[in-house]
Motif scaffolding. Structure first.
Motif, PDB file in Angstrom:
ATOM      1  N   ALA A   1      57.722 -23.576 -76.788  1.00 59.52           N
ATOM      2  CA  ALA A   1      57.853 -23.424 -75.342  1.00 59.52           C
ATOM      3  C   ALA A   1      56.576 -22.877 -74.707  1.00 59.52           C
TER       4      ALA A   1
ATOM      5  N   ALA B   1      60.304 -32.273 -71.170  1.00 62.68           N
ATOM      6  CA  ALA B   1      60.233 -30.960 -70.697  1.00 62.68           C
ATOM      7  C   ALA B   1      60.012 -30.879 -69.242  1.00 62.68           C
TER       8      ALA B   1
ATOM      9  N   ALA C   1      63.495 -26.071 -72.287  1.00 61.88           N
ATOM     10  CA  ALA C   1      62.356 -25.913 -73.185  1.00 61.88           C
ATOM     11  C   ALA C   1      62.738 -25.294 -74.523  1.00 61.88           C
ATOM     12  N   LEU C   2      63.841 -24.568 -74.555  1.00 64.61           N
ATOM     13  CA  LEU C   2      64.279 -23.960 -75.807  1.00 64.61           C
ATOM     14  C   LEU C   2      65.337 -24.787 -76.524  1.00 64.61           C
TER      15      LEU C   2
ATOM     16  N   SER D   1      54.570 -30.110 -75.007  1.00 62.98           N
ATOM     17  CA  SER D   1      55.861 -29.552 -74.639  1.00 62.98           C
ATOM     18  C   SER D   1      56.964 -30.399 -75.240  1.00 62.98           C
TER      19      SER D   1
END
Length: 159
Positions: free
Chosen positions: A63, A158, A43-44, A154
């Motif tokens: 995120a 994700a 997510a990052l 997202s």
């Protein structure tokens, strides 16, 4: 929109079955899929890959987590070598986070594994069925996000 009770129950049962399947795969799947990349890493890292260098606050927003959470996660990713940090040239008090070569390699690995799983899971589907499922899954995920009060998308792929 109003769904019949039967349709609503079938959908929620199907989602529950999907969640149970994912949980059952849990530790084995995570090790296969992410290797040493922490579970929150995807997510990052994806926003860094897609949009380039960013401040931690922007990553937190993408995120859907608090900045303090993202800051701890970025620090862990930095220690593992997946991201690099440098001073923001526009504001020396802030840092810009960038994706490292190891971070790019981790994303590529995860995509390869996901691709193999998709090929196996969808082996008896037509291209049209897979595209329709993708469209409906995105619509469903967006609806869940709205229902849960989370209004932004997202990162691609994700989770």
């Amino acid at each position: 929109m109003h769904l019949t009770r039967e349709t609503s129950e079938r959908l929620t049962a199907g989602v529950a079955r999907l969640v149970r399947s994912i949980k059952h795969l849990g530790p084995r799947a995570a090790a296969d899929l992410y290797g040493d990349l922490p579970s929150f890493g995807w997510a990052l890292l994806v926003p860094l890959e897609q949009d380039g260098d960013q401040r931690c606050s922007a990553l937190a927003d993408r995120a859907g987590v608090d900045v303090s959470v993202a800051s701890r996660q970025v620090a862990a990713l930095q220690r593992a070598g997946y991201v690099e940090r440098r001073p923001d040239p526009l504001d020396g008090r802030a840092s810009l986070i960038s994706l490292s070569a190891a971070g790019s390699a981790a994303l590529a690995h995860t995509r390869r594994v996901r691709g193999r799983w998709a090929v196996e899971a969808l082996a008896d589907w037509t291209e049209a069925e897979a595209q329709e499922f993708d469209r409906l899954l995105e619509k469903f995920a967006d609806g869940l996000g709205r229902a849960g009060g989370r209004t932004h998308r997202s990162p691609a792929g994700a989770g």
